[in-house]
Design a protein around this motif. Structure first.
Motif, PDB file in Angstrom:
ATOM      1  N   SER A   1      -8.873  -5.305 -14.256  1.00 11.09           N
ATOM      2  CA  SER A   1      -8.062  -4.193 -14.765  1.00 11.09           C
ATOM      3  C   SER A   1      -6.705  -4.160 -14.066  1.00 11.09           C
ATOM      4  N   ALA A   2      -6.693  -4.388 -12.755  1.00 13.20           N
ATOM      5  CA  ALA A   2      -5.420  -4.398 -12.018  1.00 13.20           C
ATOM      6  C   ALA A   2      -4.519  -5.526 -12.494  1.00 13.20           C
ATOM      7  N   ILE A   3      -5.098  -6.707 -12.733  1.00 15.81           N
ATOM      8  CA  ILE A   3      -4.296  -7.827 -13.231  1.00 15.81           C
ATOM      9  C   ILE A   3      -3.728  -7.503 -14.603  1.00 15.81           C
TER      10      ILE A   3
ATOM     11  N   MET B   1       9.561  -7.288   2.139  1.00 14.20           N
ATOM     12  CA  MET B   1       8.487  -7.058   3.091  1.00 14.20           C
ATOM     13  C   MET B   1       7.180  -6.617   2.440  1.00 14.20           C
ATOM     14  N   GLY B   2       7.158  -6.516   1.095  1.00 15.24           N
ATOM     15  CA  GLY B   2       5.912  -6.189   0.410  1.00 15.24           C
ATOM     16  C   GLY B   2       5.642  -4.717   0.246  1.00 15.24           C
TER      17      GLY B   2
ATOM     18  N   LEU C   1      -6.435 -13.427  -2.418  1.00 13.74           N
ATOM     19  CA  LEU C   1      -5.056 -13.821  -2.736  1.00 13.74           C
ATOM     20  C   LEU C   1      -4.282 -12.666  -3.348  1.00 13.74           C
ATOM     21  N   LEU C   2      -4.947 -11.872  -4.205  1.00 17.69           N
ATOM     22  CA  LEU C   2      -4.257 -10.768  -4.864  1.00 17.69           C
ATOM     23  C   LEU C   2      -3.894  -9.655  -3.877  1.00 17.69           C
TER      24      LEU C   2
ATOM     25  N   GLN D   1       2.479  -3.369  -7.203  1.00 15.63           N
ATOM     26  CA  GLN D   1       1.791  -2.188  -6.696  1.00 15.63           C
ATOM     27  C   GLN D   1       0.413  -2.037  -7.339  1.00 15.63           C
ATOM     28  N   CYS D   2       0.286  -2.410  -8.616  1.00 13.57           N
ATOM     29  CA  CYS D   2      -1.026  -2.365  -9.287  1.00 13.57           C
ATOM     30  C   CYS D   2      -2.028  -3.267  -8.570  1.00 13.57           C
ATOM     31  N   LEU D   3      -1.557  -4.410  -8.073  1.00 10.82           N
ATOM     32  CA  LEU D   3      -2.476  -5.361  -7.426  1.00 10.82           C
ATOM     33  C   LEU D   3      -2.879  -4.911  -6.026  1.00 10.82           C
ATOM     34  N   SER D   4      -2.134  -3.977  -5.433  1.00  7.85           N
ATOM     35  CA  SER D   4      -2.446  -3.571  -4.062  1.00  7.85           C
ATOM     36  C   SER D   4      -3.690  -2.693  -3.974  1.00  7.85           C
ATOM     37  N   HIS D   5      -4.174  -2.181  -5.135  1.00  4.53           N
ATOM     38  CA  HIS D   5      -5.343  -1.300  -5.122  1.00  4.53           C
ATOM     39  C   HIS D   5      -6.647  -2.059  -5.296  1.00  4.53           C
TER      40      HIS D   5
END
Length: 953
Positions: free
Chosen positions: A581-583, A529-530, A777-778, A566-570
């Motif tokens: 930086s998140a990628i 569910m993400g 998309l991210l 979780q890094c990409l959710s910010h």
């Protein structure tokens, strides 16, 4: 080695266990067959099905069945019975027997025994072999002769064999025996079911029907009527043309015959015909007879059976035909018909099963005929009353009724969304009063409703969290199941954004009473569910609670993947440097995770799909990061001032954009390559569930979207069309992840289309639009679907090539003037649930050969003789297929022949499942050409051209 060695060897091989070949296993079993002890002989016989399952190829199966035939011919009756059971268990391998005549000859010799038991076993053996000897006259004659035996065991065996052969001459003799007055009634009861096979042609079916009609009129006793009517129904269902007549006959017996046993049989046969041919039911059948009988019947069992028939019909085209005929000439309003009155009455019946069928009929009418009958509120009230009645009862019948009612409710709410709010409020209120098993079913229903209507999620969340606080007070199985179900509904309702309070409540309950498996299931649902931050914490807590290092590495990889997402959710809108930086942080975690995932794989569980999916995710993130860098390069390296002049001079309009144009073209090619790799992954995932395949399709579409946006904004704005993407917003979505992705696709395409019309390339607006598309998309949390964790369907193909080399490194010799006949045999192997998602229709075999090293002199040889490339489709029968290829190797040297298998499902879609098998072939010069060449060389002449397979014609 002993028989115990063969027994342990034929069992499932464990990881690292040394396997023997098929011949060794057969030799060990043969030793047991030749033993002087009866027990060892029987043990060897019953091990043969495992041997067939492990080595399902014709050469071994033929040898094994011949040995079994010898045991059948020479052994006692107990051994014959064991051989019979083995034959019946190995029915799908019978067609692989090569020496059918010899096998049948050894078995058939026992039919002349004086022992009636031996003859009976032989008859059953012949019946089990009917698929490979359907036209053996001596078998037919023996069956007909045994039907007249005075031994009951032999007669029953003959009847069994006659049913499996179903030949016209045997059935004709059965007809004569059945209609004859000298045949006892007990024997007629056994012979009558044979008549259901007499549908080879219309005249035979008609004569059988007349005979059955004569029997049912002549013998009105209950056993005779029951057997004859059921045979009637089976014959009509097979011949198809007599179904309307059979419906009238069954309804007549249901209405007029007072015997409950006959009524029950008529109801069961009506249900069979309702499934087989619902389009042949007319309104008079349903209204006049079935509904009236159900309304007037005082017996709940009969009423239940008739309602089961009506619930089956209500889910088919028959219900539309029923109500379409009302408006034509009937004066009765649709709401007052017997069918509606019966359904409304039964919804509140004291018998739970009757009430469940009433709810099914009512909901199907409300869904199928909304313009004719307004029954939504009646259906909801009926379901709610049934839920209140069953929710506090934990018995199996009450739970089955509850599941039926909830299924009908979910179907109704999908077609009538305006009823959802009140239904959800009722379910939430009922959750606090129900037993644990009922709560689990209600949670499943709430999850289905919230998935279809996400707007209702926020309203559910408060009640669900309150219930989770007090949900579990013990570690029973039902309590553990309830924890998982409640957590799933909370994840669906929160839409991948869990608050700190919700996390604390769930963690507290998991620490108190949940076992490790429950925690893993909840973490798995969170990944689906993400909710990656929460799943990462759960995987972290589970890593040290497993007993295998492979499980440790598996859980560690899941933790790293969740941390990466979780890094990409910010990521924030417009923050391009923050996105890069998140990628980078996500890629760091993904690289750690892929290393752990590789360590978690074993030969028995290679985790192929998981590894390939994660590699594609890593490459996609790298491509997105590279795209943002390329967009930023417009600021550091803008087009030169003379870019327009250079573009006009060179005739290449892309030069107007400067250096960024070539970089964008590289990015576009990279995303198209990723889309092709996602398509390959989709095509190789034959066993995946539909949600997983849809997830892979969405990843592929996101890559195609980015490549399309690059082309539309920068590379070729004039030639790009947006018409093919116009229907994205109207596609019916099945999950929250799919809904979000489709929303992003639609929004990005709208922005790109608007920008492409207003501004020529290239400017900061174009690069900003591209970066915004990347961030959009991210920001959609990736969903890890079921196939990533669990494989419900397992399908594999095992190939065998002949001729085969004596050693793997040794090539197969063939003369260059001859052609090699390559025989390819294969077996389709299934897991515990074959055909759960899709079934194999045919197998596509592709054979290619490549020249590896050339040994002969150089000659000009036609190009089509250098390689072989042949494709052929075969349909497996009983999971076995075989075909042959004719290959030409006219060039001297070593060739590598590759045989690759793929499967085609029932929809005609081809899946690249493998396997791929290679074999080496060495093409040698034929002696005549070699001798001729030597003679010419000795005479000092030039060497003559090679003699090929085509030189003779």
């Amino acid at each position: 080695m002993s028989l115990s060695t063969a027994r342990s060897f034929l069992s499932e091989a464990c990881y690292g266990e040394q396997e023997l070949d098929a011949n060794s296993a057969l030799m060990e079993l043969d030793k047991g067959l030749r033993s002087g002890k009866l027990g060892e002989q029987c043990e060897a016989v019953v091990l043969f099905p495992k041997l067939f399952q492990k080595y399902p190829f014709p050469i071994l199966i033929n040898s094994a069945f011949l040995k079994l035939a010898d045991i059948f011919r020479l052994g006692n009756n107990f051994l014959r019975l064991c051989v019979l059971k083995v034959t019946q268990q190995s029915e799908k391998h019978l067609e692989k027997i090569l020496n059918v005549d010899e096998f049948v000859k050894r078995v058939f010799s026992v039919i002349h025994s004086n022992d009636p038991v031996a003859r009976s076993i032989t008859l059953r053996m012949l019946g089990s072999l009917a698929s490979i000897i359907p036209e053996r006259k001596n078998a037919h004659h023996s069956i007909r002769q045994s039907l007249d035996s005075h031994d009951n065991v032999e007669v029953e065996a003959a009847i069994f064999a006659a049913a499996t052969f179903s030949s016209v001459d045997i059935l004709s003799s059965i007809c004569a025996s059945t209609s004859g007055l000298d045949t006892p009634v007990e024997l007629k009861l056994k012979l009558i079911p044979m008549l259901q096979h007499m549908h080879h042609d219309a005249s035979l079916a008609s004569s059988s029907r007349e005979l059955l009609q004569h029997l049912v009129n002549s013998y009105p006793s209950t056993p005779m009527v029951i057997v004859t009517l059921h045979t009637f129904t089976q014959l009509a269902a097979s011949s198809l043309v007599d179904i309307p007549k059979q419906l009238q006959l069954l309804l007549q017996y249901l209405k007029d015959d007072p015997r409950k046993a006959v009524k029950r049989l008529a109801i069961n046969d009506l249900k069979l015909l309702a499934k087989k041919a619902p389009h042949l039911w007319i309104r008079e059948n349903t209204q006049v007879t079935l509904c009236e009988c159900a309304l007037n019947s005082p017996y709940n069992s009969l009423k239940l059976g008739m309602l089961a028939v009506l619930s089956t019909l209500s889910g088919t085209i028959a219900i539309k035909q029923y109500f379409s005929n009302i408006t034509g000439g009937s004066s009765v309003p649709p709401r007052l018909t017997d069918l509606v009155k019966l359904a409304q009455e039964c919804c509140y019946h004291s018998n739970l099963a009757v009430a469940a069928h009433g709810v099914i009929v009512l909901s199907n009418i409300a869904i199928s005929c909304p313009e004719k009958v307004q029954l939504e509120q009646d259906t909801v009230l009926g379901v709610e009353s049934l839920l209140m009645l069953c929710s506090q009862d934990s018995s199996s019948s009450a739970q089955a009724t509850l599941k039926t009612a909830l299924t009908s409710l979910v179907k109704l709410l999908k077609s009538r969304p305006h009823l959802s709010q009140s239904a959800v409020e009722f379910l939430l209120g009922q959750l606090h009063l129900s037993c644990d098993s009922s709560r689990v079913l209600m949670c499943h229903a709430l999850a289905a409703i919230a998935t279809h209507l996400p707007v209702l999620g926020d309203g559910m969340l408060g009640d669900l969290v309150d219930l989770y606080r007090v949900a579990s007070h013990s570690s029973t199985d039902k309590q553990q199941e309830l924890l998982v179900s409640l957590a799933t509904v909370i994840f669906v309702a929160s839409q991948s954004s869990l608050s700190a309070e919700v996390k604390t409540v769930i963690k507290q309950q998991l620490e108190n009473v949940a076992n490790g498996w429950t925690v893993y299931r909840i973490a798995r649902q969170a990944s689906r569910m993400g909710c990656h931050e929460f799943s990462s914490e759960l995987y972290q807590s589970l890593r040290t609670r497993v007993a295998s290092e492979h499980f440790y590495f598996w859980l560690n990889s899941l933790k790293e993947f969740s941390q990466a997402e979780q890094c990409l959710s910010h990521v924030e809108d417009g923050d391009y440097s923050g996105a890069m930086s998140a990628i980078a942080d996500a890629l760091r975690s993904y690289q750690k995770g892929i290393a752990s995932l590789t360590a978690a794989s074993t030969p028995l569980s290679p985790l192929t799909f998981q590894c390939e999916f994660i590699k594609l995710r890593i490459d996609t993130l790298q491509a997105l990061s590279q795209l943002i860098c390329t967009c930023n390069s417009l600021k550091t390296s803008p087009p030169p001032a003379i870019a327009t002049t250079i573009a006009l001079t060179s005739g290449n309009d892309l030069q107007r954009c400067g250096r960024i144009a070539m970089q964008m073209k590289v990015c576009m090619d990279e995303f198209r390559s990723l889309a092709a790799r996602y398509a390959d992954l989709h095509q190789s995932s034959f066993d995946a569930d539909y949600a997983t395949l849809r997830n892979v399709e969405l990843q592929q579409q996101s890559c195609l979207l980015v490549s399309h946006v690059i082309e539309a904004l920068i590379l070729d704005p004039q030639a790009t069309s947006f018409q093919e993407y116009g229907t994205l917003g109207s596609v019916q979505t099945e999950s929250e992840y799919e809904r979000r992705m489709m929303s992003v696709f639609s929004r990005v395409l709208e922005e790109v289309e608007c920008l492409a019309k207003k501004h020529p390339p290239v400017s900061c607006l174009h690069t900003g639009c591209l970066c915004d598309a990347v961030i959009a998309l991210l920001k959609v949390p990736l969903s890890f679907q079921r196939y990533f964790f669990q494989k419900l369907q397992s399908t594999s193909i095992k190939l065998a090539l002949s001729p085969s080399p004596r050693t793997p490194s040794e090539p197969i010799p063939v003369q260059n003037t001859q052609q090699l006949t390559l025989k390819v045999e294969g077996v389709v192997q299934h897991g515990s649930s074959p055909g759960l998602f899709r079934k194999i229709q045919s197998v596509c075999l592709n054979v290619t050969s490549v020249l590896q090293s050339k040994t002969g002199p150089d000659f000009k040889i036609p190009l089509d003789t250098k390689t072989n490339e042949i494709e052929q489709r075969v349909e497996p029968h009983n999971d076995y297929f075989s075909t042959q290829f004719l290959l030409n190797f006219s060039i001297l040297g070593t060739h590598t022949v590759t045989v690759e298998a793929s499967v085609v499902d029932e929809s005609g879609i081809e899946w690249k499942t493998g396997p791929k098998t290679t074999v080496s072939v060495k093409s040698l010069e034929d002696p005549y050409s070699q001798q001729l060449r030597h003679q010419l060389q000795q005479a000092g002449a030039q060497p003559a051209p090679q003699r090929s397979a085509y030189a003779r014609f």
